[in-house]
Every structure is written in C-alpha cells, then in structure tokens.
Write an enzyme that holds these catalytic residues in place. Sequence first.
Site, PDB file in Angstrom:
ATOM      1  N   LYS A 129      36.898 -53.786  -8.470  1.00  0.00           N
ATOM      2  CA  LYS A 129      36.861 -54.217  -9.565  1.00  0.00           C
ATOM      3  C   LYS A 129      37.419 -53.320 -10.527  1.00  0.00           C
ATOM      4  O   LYS A 129      37.402 -52.232 -10.929  1.00  0.00           O
ATOM      5  CB  LYS A 129      34.809 -54.419 -10.740  1.00  0.00           C
ATOM      6  CG  LYS A 129      34.766 -55.015 -11.331  1.00  0.00           C
ATOM      7  CD  LYS A 129      34.454 -56.765 -10.532  1.00  0.00           C
ATOM      8  CE  LYS A 129      34.285 -57.908 -11.976  1.00  0.00           C
ATOM      9  NZ  LYS A 129      33.969 -59.215 -11.649  1.00  0.00           N
TER      10      LYS A 129
ATOM     11  N   ASP B 235      37.051 -61.893 -15.884  1.00  0.00           N
ATOM     12  CA  ASP B 235      35.870 -61.644 -15.750  1.00  0.00           C
ATOM     13  C   ASP B 235      35.953 -61.486 -17.209  1.00  0.00           C
ATOM     14  O   ASP B 235      35.902 -62.254 -18.226  1.00  0.00           O
ATOM     15  CB  ASP B 235      35.287 -60.713 -14.898  1.00  0.00           C
ATOM     16  CG  ASP B 235      33.698 -60.745 -14.979  1.00  0.00           C
ATOM     17  OD1 ASP B 235      33.629 -60.879 -13.512  1.00  0.00           O
ATOM     18  OD2 ASP B 235      32.846 -59.689 -15.506  1.00  0.00           O
TER      19      ASP B 235
HETATM   20  P1  NDP Z   1      33.309 -64.876 -20.342  1.00  0.00           P
HETATM   21  O1  NDP Z   1      34.023 -64.328 -20.840  1.00  0.00           O
HETATM   22  O2  NDP Z   1      33.589 -66.642 -20.445  1.00  0.00           O
HETATM   23  O3  NDP Z   1      31.541 -65.951 -20.645  1.00  0.00           O
HETATM   24  C1  NDP Z   1      30.290 -65.332 -20.490  1.00  0.00           C
HETATM   25  C2  NDP Z   1      29.637 -65.441 -21.113  1.00  0.00           C
HETATM   26  O4  NDP Z   1      27.848 -65.263 -21.286  1.00  0.00           O
HETATM   27  C3  NDP Z   1      29.218 -65.386 -22.592  1.00  0.00           C
HETATM   28  O5  NDP Z   1      28.233 -67.765 -23.486  1.00  0.00           O
HETATM   29  C4  NDP Z   1      29.167 -64.634 -23.680  1.00  0.00           C
HETATM   30  O6  NDP Z   1      28.209 -64.820 -24.669  1.00  0.00           O
HETATM   31  C5  NDP Z   1      27.789 -64.924 -22.231  1.00  0.00           C
HETATM   32  N1  NDP Z   1      27.732 -63.051 -22.462  1.00  0.00           N
HETATM   33  C6  NDP Z   1      28.320 -62.253 -21.981  1.00  0.00           C
HETATM   34  N2  NDP Z   1      27.782 -61.309 -22.088  1.00  0.00           N
HETATM   35  C7  NDP Z   1      26.459 -61.458 -22.373  1.00  0.00           C
HETATM   36  C8  NDP Z   1      25.745 -59.857 -22.680  1.00  0.00           C
HETATM   37  N3  NDP Z   1      25.447 -58.981 -22.591  1.00  0.00           N
HETATM   38  N4  NDP Z   1      24.251 -60.788 -22.975  1.00  0.00           N
HETATM   39  C9  NDP Z   1      24.044 -62.334 -23.233  1.00  0.00           C
HETATM   40  N5  NDP Z   1      25.027 -62.896 -23.647  1.00  0.00           N
HETATM   41  C10 NDP Z   1      26.087 -62.342 -22.800  1.00  0.00           C
HETATM   42  O7  NDP Z   1      32.479 -64.664 -18.172  1.00  0.00           O
HETATM   43  P2  NDP Z   1      32.519 -65.509 -16.967  1.00  0.00           P
HETATM   44  O8  NDP Z   1      31.918 -66.706 -17.245  1.00  0.00           O
HETATM   45  O9  NDP Z   1      33.909 -65.030 -16.580  1.00  0.00           O
HETATM   46  O10 NDP Z   1      31.382 -64.644 -16.493  1.00  0.00           O
HETATM   47  C11 NDP Z   1      29.906 -64.889 -16.675  1.00  0.00           C
HETATM   48  C12 NDP Z   1      29.186 -64.481 -15.325  1.00  0.00           C
HETATM   49  O11 NDP Z   1      29.516 -64.702 -14.260  1.00  0.00           O
HETATM   50  C13 NDP Z   1      30.021 -63.041 -15.349  1.00  0.00           C
HETATM   51  O12 NDP Z   1      28.437 -62.107 -14.695  1.00  0.00           O
HETATM   52  C14 NDP Z   1      30.540 -62.500 -14.449  1.00  0.00           C
HETATM   53  O13 NDP Z   1      30.791 -61.019 -13.716  1.00  0.00           O
HETATM   54  C15 NDP Z   1      30.377 -63.784 -13.395  1.00  0.00           C
HETATM   55  N6  NDP Z   1      30.903 -64.316 -12.134  1.00  0.00           N
HETATM   56  C16 NDP Z   1      33.037 -64.808 -12.964  1.00  0.00           C
HETATM   57  C17 NDP Z   1      33.789 -65.491 -12.128  1.00  0.00           C
HETATM   58  C18 NDP Z   1      34.772 -66.214 -12.901  1.00  0.00           C
HETATM   59  O14 NDP Z   1      35.627 -66.435 -12.327  1.00  0.00           O
HETATM   60  N7  NDP Z   1      34.996 -66.013 -13.713  1.00  0.00           N
HETATM   61  C19 NDP Z   1      33.308 -65.349 -10.857  1.00  0.00           C
HETATM   62  C20 NDP Z   1      32.021 -64.872 -10.442  1.00  0.00           C
HETATM   63  C21 NDP Z   1      31.793 -64.243 -11.304  1.00  0.00           C
HETATM   64  P3  NDP Z   1      29.522 -64.419 -25.340  1.00  0.00           P
HETATM   65  O15 NDP Z   1      29.997 -64.670 -25.819  1.00  0.00           O
HETATM   66  O16 NDP Z   1      28.020 -64.343 -26.778  1.00  0.00           O
HETATM   67  O17 NDP Z   1      29.518 -62.147 -25.209  1.00  0.00           O
HETATM   68  O1  2IT Z   2      33.159 -61.283  -9.837  1.00  0.00           O
HETATM   69  C1  2IT Z   2      33.875 -62.451  -9.487  1.00  0.00           C
HETATM   70  O2  2IT Z   2      33.580 -62.223  -8.125  1.00  0.00           O
HETATM   71  C2  2IT Z   2      35.382 -62.909  -9.662  1.00  0.00           C
HETATM   72  N1  2IT Z   2      34.721 -62.216 -11.694  1.00  0.00           N
HETATM   73  C3  2IT Z   2      35.792 -63.332  -9.826  1.00  0.00           C
HETATM   74  C4  2IT Z   2      37.472 -62.687  -8.692  1.00  0.00           C
HETATM   75  C5  2IT Z   2      38.597 -62.631  -8.388  1.00  0.00           C
HETATM   76  O3  2IT Z   2      39.575 -62.118  -8.217  1.00  0.00           O
HETATM   77  O4  2IT Z   2      38.946 -63.845  -8.741  1.00  0.00           O
END
Ligand code: NDP
Ligand code: 2IT
Length: 449
Positions: free
Chosen positions: A130, A170
């Site tokens: 990561k 992420d």
């Molecule tokens: P994005 O940046 O697209 O969206 C993040 C969302 O979460 C936004 O709505 C943001 O609100 C909110 N958020 C972020 N930080 C905080 C915080 N400290 N408190 C409250 N709300 C918060 O990210 P993703 O959708 O990609 O990721 C969301 C989660 O999913 C994370 O935990 C990530 O690690 C996990 N994840 C992502 C994957 C991927 O493929 N993208 C794969 C697997 C897991 P705001 O805009 O106000 O910050």
């Molecule tokens: O938390 C996760 O699994 C991700 N943000 C996606 C990682 C990836 O390599 O696609």
Amino acid sequence: MKHKASATVERFMEGLRARNPGQPTFLQAVQEVAESVIPFLEAEPRYKDAALLERITEPDRCILFRITWEDDAGKVHTNRGYRVQFSNALGPYKGGLRFHPSVDLGVIKFLGFEQILKNALTTLPLGGGKGGADFDPKGKSDREVMRFSQAFMTELERYIGEDTDVPAGDIGVGAREIGYLFGQYKRLEGRYVGAITGKGAGWGGSLIRPEATGYGCVYFVNEMLRRNGEGLEGKTCSVSGSGNVALYTAEKLRHMGAKVVTLSDSSGFVYDPNGVDAHKLAWAKDLKFNRRGRIKEYADEFGAEYHAGERPWKVPVDVAFPSATQNEVSGEDAAALVKNGVIAVGEGANMPTTLDGIDVFQRAQILYAPGKASNAGGVAVSGLEQTQNSMRITWSAEEVDRRLSDIMVRVHEQCVQFGVEGEHVDYVKGANIAGFVRVADAMLAYGVM
Ligand code: NDP
Ligand code: 2IT
C-alpha cells in the site's frame, strides 16, 4: 463493553506495540487477525516454530520520500510519500495509493497488512502492499493535482513495475489521479507496461474496474444471505461514503432490487426514505466524480434529509454497507444497527468497524463480512487488469463481471470453510485464517527468510 484480548494474543501484541509505537490502526488490524490466527497456529503442528505471525507482521520494506510541488500561485509545498511493500509471497506487491491528510506510516501499514490477506483470498497471484501521501486533493485545481501526482511518481517510479509492485487507487486517488500517475510512470520508463491498475478503459484499463469493489461487496453479501435462504431483493440498505466504492455499491444494490436510503461524506449524511433511484444515482456520480461537490447538495436537490456531522448508523435498515473509511462504525453505532434489526453488514471500506463494534456484531450473530473479504473485488479486477495487460487483450464487461462474481463466490466459500461454527459462520475468523493459510504455506515453502 470494551474489547478484551486473550492472554496469548496480549503477549504477542506487547511485542508488536513495542516495535511499532504511534501506529494504532496498524496494531488494531493485526490484533483482529492475531485473535483468529493464534489459536489456529497453536493447533497446527506444521506451522509451529516457523514464527509466521512475527514475520508476516513485519513489512519487507517501507519506503518514505519527499514530494515537493508548486501550486497555481507559485507557492512551494512539501508532502511525505509512502510505499509499504509488505509481502510478495504470492505475487508482486499489490495495493492502492491513498491521498488524504490523515495518511501516515501507521495507516499505510494497516492497509498494507490487510491487503496481504485480502489479495490471498482472491486466489490470484498478488502480494500485498500500500502507499500514498498526506496530500489533500480537496480544493486543489486539476493542474495542482497533476503537478503533485507527477512529483509523487518521479520518486515512486524506481520502486514499482509490472512484476515487482503494482499500485492502484484508494481514497483520494481515482481516475484523474491514476491518469497523471500512469502518464508520468510511462514517461520516466520510456515504455508502456501495466505497472498501475485502475487505468482508463481507453488506455489499458479493465472494464468493470471502477465498479468492481462496490459490485463485489454486494455479490459477497448476496452469498451470505443466500446461504441463509434469503436475498437482497426488497431489503432496505444504508451506505456510507459517496466515493467510488459507495456509489457502485448503491448501483448494484439497485440492480438487485434493494433500496438504498443513505449516502454520506466526511461532513454528514443524507437520508432519502424514497431510495436512491437511477436518476439520483447518476446525479450523485456527476456530483462526486466530475463536479467534486458535497453530499449535502443531494439533499438540497432531491428534498432528502441532511444530518450534518453525523454518520448514518442510527437509520433502521436490513443491511448496512460502511464504504467510507476506517473506524467509522463504533461499538455504539454497531449496537444501534443491531437494536434496529440489521441482519447483515458488508464492509466496502477497509477496517470500518472498531474492535468493540465487531464484538457487538459477533455477539448478535448477524452476518458480518469483514472488508478484507467483502471488498476484495476491487483488487481482484485489478489482478484481471494485469492479466489483460500481459496478454495484450481486452475482455468484455460481461466477461470481467462474470469473473468478478466467480471470485467473490470463491472468497465466500473460503470464509465458510474456515469460519463455520455449527449453524453460524464467523466470517472474521474464516477470512483471516483462509487468507493466512495461503500466505503461510508459501512462506514455509520458501524456507527461513
Ligand atoms: P473515495 O475517495 O472515492 O471516497 C471516499 C469517501 O469516503 C468519500 O465520500 C469521503 O468523503 C469519505 N471519507 C473519506 N475519509 C473520510 C473520513 N475520515 N471520515 C468520513 N468520511 C470519509 O475512496 P474509495 O471509495 O475508493 O474508498 C472508500 C473506502 O473503500 C476506503 O476505506 C478504501 O480503502 C476502501 N477500498 C477501496 C477500494 C477501491 O478500489 N477504490 C478497494 C477496496 C477498499 P469526503 O469526500 O468528505 O472526504
Ligand atoms: O483496498 C484495496 O483493495 C484497494 N484500494 C484496491 C487495490 C488495488 O490494487 O486495486
């Protein structure tokens, strides 16, 4: 009630705490795994004396670097960048990059550690890693994000590659950032290879990668419900967040006939009792992915309730999908969900539930899917993107979606295999042990290193 560890877990954690001061989220992620894995290891002679848990909790290496960039007004800024290459026992290091002001070494280590076991569960050849930076893309212009991303990649480029370490997105790293990062990687290398995933579909990305984490999470929860003779159709669901994972979770839930009544961001949540329909979802995607607005605007546009500074867990629902960030579901939040009759929780985010919250779900014996199992669909389709890049072919959306769905069914089966306890499945134990066994067997084969 506060979460309490057993004496053997506590002994292991004491050493880990001493070696990793100031990294509470990393310690939390390891503790959850240690509680499943230590009793299992003690009962398995082939793993005894190999110090596997000690080895797997120490990253292969942590890379820290300075990023200096210039904003639109010509002011110079310095940020800190990270890449933690945790384990390549099963394949090249693989995991996303997070750009958020809360990023520090402990946060990246927690995410990297979770990623090892998650990637193992996909059964694809993926190690765990990561990275990220304490950079806040909010309020920055496209050109500022571009200059930052280029400066970030100028340092990272020498450490990554299609067979060594393959980053992706992420929090705070979406399609725009991946474009700038990959463009700079390609320029510095002087060649085009798939050393980053999450690329645009027109320039080497996989179809369904943007959707994969959310869709995969819904497929996983559907499997849990199916095992109990239920389904998602007609269920009322809460989703937190309004980013990549949250919005595609909402989309697939709608496809499956469920009703999504909440979305959120770090400022508050919206409650829409009529449900997020196709039109509202398209509007929310434009708001978040193009206009980069706040979720409050959804409430203003569609006359939904807005609750500033709150999280959606007091809203009564059948299934909850925490899809924003770590520790967004406390013990109290979990108790509110259980009291209101929640039957399942599918974590789209990484470690969104605190250890106290997990205790509440487990005592209530609801179907609780930990993120490392239920959100594995994102990295799984990243793995499929790597395969397509290596083979120089493009699979159709239907083909990728079918493979994603098959992988999520397989992740679910492995959790059941190692987590079944009579009528009930402990998905935390199942996911932790199933993922651990794959990595541990590879480590044993490689000998002492
Ligand atoms: P994005 O940046 O697209 O969206 C993040 C969302 O979460 C936004 O709505 C943001 O609100 C909110 N958020 C972020 N930080 C905080 C915080 N400290 N408190 C409250 N709300 C918060 O990210 P993703 O959708 O990609 O990721 C969301 C989660 O999913 C994370 O935990 C990530 O690690 C996990 N994840 C992502 C994957 C991927 O493929 N993208 C794969 C697997 C897991 P705001 O805009 O106000 O910050
Ligand atoms: O938390 C996760 O699994 C991700 N943000 C996606 C990682 C990836 O390599 O696609």
